[in-house]
Design a protein around this motif. Structure first.
Motif, PDB file in Angstrom:
ATOM      1  N   SER A 181      10.726 -13.099  12.657  1.00 24.69           N
ATOM      2  CA  SER A 181      11.537 -12.088  13.334  1.00 24.69           C
ATOM      3  C   SER A 181      10.685 -10.981  13.940  1.00 24.69           C
ATOM      4  CB  SER A 181      12.559 -11.487  12.362  1.00 24.69           C
ATOM      5  OG  SER A 181      11.902 -10.765  11.328  1.00 24.69           O
ATOM      6  N   SER A 182       9.440 -10.883  13.503  1.00 30.15           N
ATOM      7  CA  SER A 182       8.545  -9.850  14.026  1.00 30.15           C
ATOM      8  C   SER A 182       7.761 -10.314  15.242  1.00 30.15           C
ATOM      9  CB  SER A 182       7.558  -9.416  12.928  1.00 30.15           C
ATOM     10  OG  SER A 182       6.609 -10.452  12.657  1.00 30.15           O
ATOM     11  N   ARG A 183       7.951 -11.562  15.642  1.00 28.79           N
ATOM     12  CA  ARG A 183       7.201 -12.136  16.764  1.00 28.79           C
ATOM     13  C   ARG A 183       8.161 -12.674  17.818  1.00 28.79           C
ATOM     14  NH1 ARG A 183       1.826 -12.918  14.956  1.00 28.79           N
ATOM     15  NH2 ARG A 183       1.426 -13.259  17.179  1.00 28.79           N
ATOM     16  N   ASP A 184       7.656 -12.809  19.035  1.00 24.68           N
ATOM     17  CA  ASP A 184       8.436 -13.389  20.128  1.00 24.68           C
ATOM     18  C   ASP A 184       8.172 -14.894  20.134  1.00 24.68           C
ATOM     19  OD1 ASP A 184       9.907 -13.862  22.389  1.00 24.68           O
ATOM     20  OD2 ASP A 184       8.348 -13.184  23.780  1.00 24.68           O
ATOM     21  N   ILE A 185       8.940 -15.635  19.355  1.00 26.37           N
ATOM     22  CA  ILE A 185       8.725 -17.078  19.161  1.00 26.37           C
ATOM     23  C   ILE A 185       9.645 -17.867  20.082  1.00 26.37           C
ATOM     24  CG2 ILE A 185       8.815 -18.970  17.483  1.00 26.37           C
ATOM     25  CD1 ILE A 185       6.727 -16.914  16.760  1.00 26.37           C
ATOM     26  N   ARG A 186       9.091 -18.896  20.748  1.00 25.00           N
ATOM     27  CA  ARG A 186       9.962 -19.691  21.618  1.00 25.00           C
ATOM     28  C   ARG A 186      10.476 -20.962  20.949  1.00 25.00           C
ATOM     29  NH1 ARG A 186       6.451 -23.421  25.180  1.00 25.00           N
ATOM     30  NH2 ARG A 186       4.298 -22.824  24.703  1.00 25.00           N
ATOM     31  N   MET A 243      -4.835 -16.214  20.605  1.00 22.88           N
ATOM     32  CA  MET A 243      -3.439 -16.274  21.047  1.00 22.88           C
ATOM     33  C   MET A 243      -3.315 -15.679  22.447  1.00 22.88           C
ATOM     34  SD  MET A 243      -0.614 -17.476  19.835  1.00 22.88           S
ATOM     35  CE  MET A 243      -0.961 -17.526  18.077  1.00 22.88           C
ATOM     36  N   THR A 244      -2.580 -16.322  23.347  1.00 17.62           N
ATOM     37  CA  THR A 244      -2.384 -15.840  24.705  1.00 17.62           C
ATOM     38  C   THR A 244      -1.252 -14.831  24.735  1.00 17.62           C
ATOM     39  OG1 THR A 244      -0.751 -17.529  25.250  1.00 17.62           O
ATOM     40  CG2 THR A 244      -3.059 -18.140  25.513  1.00 17.62           C
ATOM     41  N   GLY A 245      -0.966 -14.296  25.929  1.00 23.23           N
ATOM     42  CA  GLY A 245       0.169 -13.393  26.077  1.00 23.23           C
ATOM     43  C   GLY A 245       1.484 -14.129  26.176  1.00 23.23           C
ATOM     44  N   ARG A 246       1.462 -15.480  26.177  1.00 26.32           N
ATOM     45  CA  ARG A 246       2.669 -16.295  26.241  1.00 26.32           C
ATOM     46  C   ARG A 246       3.355 -16.331  24.889  1.00 26.32           C
ATOM     47  NH1 ARG A 246       1.729 -21.138  29.674  1.00 26.32           N
ATOM     48  NH2 ARG A 246       1.954 -22.392  27.775  1.00 26.32           N
ATOM     49  N   ALA A 247       4.657 -16.568  24.899  1.00 23.72           N
ATOM     50  CA  ALA A 247       5.391 -16.692  23.641  1.00 23.72           C
ATOM     51  C   ALA A 247       4.901 -17.936  22.901  1.00 23.72           C
ATOM     52  CB  ALA A 247       6.888 -16.793  23.912  1.00 23.72           C
ATOM     53  N   PRO A 248       4.512 -17.793  21.649  1.00 25.85           N
ATOM     54  CA  PRO A 248       3.941 -18.920  20.919  1.00 25.85           C
ATOM     55  C   PRO A 248       4.999 -19.862  20.351  1.00 25.85           C
ATOM     56  CG  PRO A 248       3.935 -16.986  19.533  1.00 25.85           C
ATOM     57  CD  PRO A 248       4.455 -16.535  20.876  1.00 25.85           C
ATOM     58  N   VAL A 249       4.523 -20.997  19.891  1.00 29.57           N
ATOM     59  CA  VAL A 249       5.323 -21.963  19.144  1.00 29.57           C
ATOM     60  C   VAL A 249       4.864 -21.885  17.696  1.00 29.57           C
ATOM     61  CG1 VAL A 249       5.882 -24.397  18.816  1.00 29.57           C
ATOM     62  CG2 VAL A 249       5.585 -23.482  21.140  1.00 29.57           C
ATOM     63  N   ALA A 250       5.761 -21.553  16.780  1.00 27.73           N
ATOM     64  CA  ALA A 250       5.407 -21.488  15.363  1.00 27.73           C
ATOM     65  C   ALA A 250       5.375 -22.900  14.785  1.00 27.73           C
ATOM     66  CB  ALA A 250       6.409 -20.632  14.603  1.00 27.73           C
ATOM     67  N   VAL A 251       4.258 -23.254  14.200  1.00 22.70           N
ATOM     68  CA  VAL A 251       4.087 -24.567  13.573  1.00 22.70           C
ATOM     69  C   VAL A 251       3.988 -24.331  12.070  1.00 22.70           C
ATOM     70  CG1 VAL A 251       2.716 -26.673  13.468  1.00 22.70           C
ATOM     71  CG2 VAL A 251       2.873 -25.401  15.629  1.00 22.70           C
ATOM     72  N   VAL A 252       5.012 -24.770  11.344  1.00 27.80           N
ATOM     73  CA  VAL A 252       5.114 -24.496   9.907  1.00 27.80           C
ATOM     74  C   VAL A 252       4.602 -25.690   9.116  1.00 27.80           C
ATOM     75  CG1 VAL A 252       6.701 -23.993   8.002  1.00 27.80           C
ATOM     76  CG2 VAL A 252       7.091 -22.984  10.274  1.00 27.80           C
ATOM     77  N   MET A 253       3.764 -25.422   8.123  1.00 26.31           N
ATOM     78  CA  MET A 253       3.264 -26.483   7.243  1.00 26.31           C
ATOM     79  C   MET A 253       2.990 -25.899   5.867  1.00 26.31           C
ATOM     80  SD  MET A 253      -0.587 -26.911   8.839  1.00 26.31           S
ATOM     81  CE  MET A 253       0.033 -27.098  10.522  1.00 26.31           C
ATOM     82  N   GLY A 254       3.073 -26.750   4.865  1.00 26.63           N
ATOM     83  CA  GLY A 254       2.811 -26.270   3.517  1.00 26.63           C
ATOM     84  C   GLY A 254       1.965 -27.205   2.691  1.00 26.63           C
ATOM     85  N   THR A 255       1.881 -28.472   3.107  1.00 29.21           N
ATOM     86  CA  THR A 255       1.192 -29.470   2.302  1.00 29.21           C
ATOM     87  C   THR A 255       0.122 -30.189   3.119  1.00 29.21           C
ATOM     88  OG1 THR A 255       2.684 -31.284   2.869  1.00 29.21           O
ATOM     89  CG2 THR A 255       3.334 -29.866   1.015  1.00 29.21           C
ATOM     90  N   ARG A 256      -0.719 -30.880   2.392  1.00 30.92           N
ATOM     91  CA  ARG A 256      -1.798 -31.658   3.013  1.00 30.92           C
ATOM     92  C   ARG A 256      -1.271 -32.671   4.033  1.00 30.92           C
ATOM     93  NH1 ARG A 256      -6.663 -34.276   0.085  1.00 30.92           N
ATOM     94  NH2 ARG A 256      -6.949 -36.299   1.071  1.00 30.92           N
ATOM     95  N   PRO A 257      -0.251 -33.505   3.703  1.00 32.25           N
ATOM     96  CA  PRO A 257       0.217 -34.459   4.717  1.00 32.25           C
ATOM     97  C   PRO A 257       0.752 -33.789   5.982  1.00 32.25           C
ATOM     98  CG  PRO A 257       1.017 -35.080   2.541  1.00 32.25           C
ATOM     99  CD  PRO A 257       0.422 -33.710   2.406  1.00 32.25           C
ATOM    100  N   GLU A 258       1.430 -32.642   5.828  1.00 32.06           N
ATOM    101  CA  GLU A 258       1.921 -31.942   7.017  1.00 32.06           C
ATOM    102  C   GLU A 258       0.767 -31.500   7.906  1.00 32.06           C
ATOM    103  OE1 GLU A 258       5.562 -29.198   5.883  1.00 32.06           O
ATOM    104  OE2 GLU A 258       4.264 -29.532   4.157  1.00 32.06           O
TER     105      GLU A 258
END
Length: 365
Positions: free
Chosen positions: A84-89, A1-16
């Motif tokens: 909420s604990s991360r700086d997400i963009r 992970m870089t020092g840049r604000a990350p993008v959260a990519v949410v997935m839960g299933t195989r197709p996702e």
């Protein structure tokens, strides 16, 4: 992970995971992958990660094995806590699963920009939980990534403003470029399952609405079993389907169907690529069949991908399953030959690159 604000990519299933793999790769070190645990066993999850280059998980939430309401509630709560604990963009969700809705609700609760990949799909069937999930997520999304113009027009009809919509193409294109089914892969997959070479049917049944209706499930499997008198029928059994068969006391009833454990994406797509006919209630298989130009009978009354009803697939609807399956098999060879020369309804380019660029333009790191 870089020092840049990350993008959260949410997935839960195989197709996702399959459809977001290209975006995770495209975002590179900026991708913060959150797995809800909706799919959690080795066949449905661990094998997926091994097949997708660059796929990783940064945070696991264990919400699998629960009811729909419990999954959505728990995953929303845990994701809200984590994000909420991360700086997400921005937060990215895909499709129409419980995990998709939970990620959207968490992003909304925290005031984070929400990106919905595969936006604007509609079946018109509000009995399907997936249809409700799609509608709710598109309502919340700040960026709706519509695969084709039809999906964008649907969003506009629902009063989603044009500035929130971008037509991106289909991210499955990127996943299939990673996995690349080949004739050699098909031969190896068949050999590993002790399936003789030649014409065969590949079938799947897994949707809750299908599996929970014992009479419907039995009718579908009886239809496949009847076809197995004249053709090899390979049937990877989803854990939900296996449990339903066992609970109904029907284990061992369909001896002619070649039942196997769920397969890794690369092996499953290799079998899809070589099949004479596909039979499935899956939404993802509809798109895979299209890209692979394989005939498909959809074991449902409706589809959220009406662009594929123009000869790419058929709906079972209220037909007798045995009759519809037999008819599809009789037509399959000529049907497949016709599909081989048709223009695909989806752009043959990287949708993931378009989405990554749009995220970075709208919400720079």
């Amino acid at each position: 992970m870089t020092g840049r604000a990350p993008v959260a990519v949410v997935m839960g299933t195989r197709p996702e995971a399959i459809k977001l793999a290209g975006l995770v790769t495209g975002l590179g070190d900026d991708a913060l992958v959150v797995h809800t645990g909706q799919h959690y066993d080795a066949q449905l999850w661990e094998n997926v990660q091994a097949d997708l280059p660059g796929m990783h998980v940064d945070e696991h939430i264990h919400c699998g094995g629960r009811s729909r309401g419990e999954q959505i509630g728990m995953a929303t709560s845990e994701m809200t806590r984590f994000l909420s604990s991360r700086d997400i963009r921005a937060v990215v969700v895909q499709g129409d699963t419980n995990s998709t809705l939970a990620g959207a609700l968490a992003a909304n609760a925290l005031g984070l920009p929400l990106v919905h990949v595969e936006a604007g799909l509609r079946s018109g069937d509000r009995r399907m939980p997936e249809e409700i999930n799609r509608i709710l997520v598109d309502t919340l999304a700040d960026l709706c990534c519509a695969p084709v113009e039809r999906n964008a027009n649907q969003l506009i009809q629902e009063r989603v403003t044009p500035d929130r919509i971008v037509i991106t193409g289909n991210t499955l294109w990127d996943a299939m470029a990673m996995i690349r089914p080949t004739p050699q892969g098909t031969a190896q997959a068949l050999d590993s399952l002790n399936v003789p070479p030649g014409d065969y049917v590949l079938a799947t049944i897994h949707r809750a609405g299908t599996v929970s209706d014992t009479e419907r499930l039995v009718g579908l499997l009886d239809g496949l079993d009847a076809l197995a008198e004249q053709a090899e029928v390979v049937f990877p059994v989803h854990p939900r389907t296996s449990a339903a068969i066992a609970e109904a006391g029907l284990s061992g009833r369909w001896q002619r169907i070649h039942m196997v454990q769920p397969l890794p994406p690369s092996q499953f797509m290799a079998l899809e690529a070589g099949a004479t006919l596909l039979v499935s209630d899956s939404g993802g298989v509809q798109e895979e069949a299209c890209f692979l130009r394989r005939p498909l009978l959809v074991l449902r009354d409706s589809t959220e991908r009406p662009e594929l009803l123009d000869g790419w697939c058929r709906l079972l609807g209220d037909q007798d399953p045995a009759v519809a399956i037999d008819r599809a098999w009789a037509d399959a060879r000529q049907w497949g030959a016709d599909l081989a020369i048709r223009q695909l309804p989806y752009p043959g380019e990287s949708a993931s690159s378009v989405i990554a660029a749009e995220i970075n333009r709208r919400w720079p790191a």
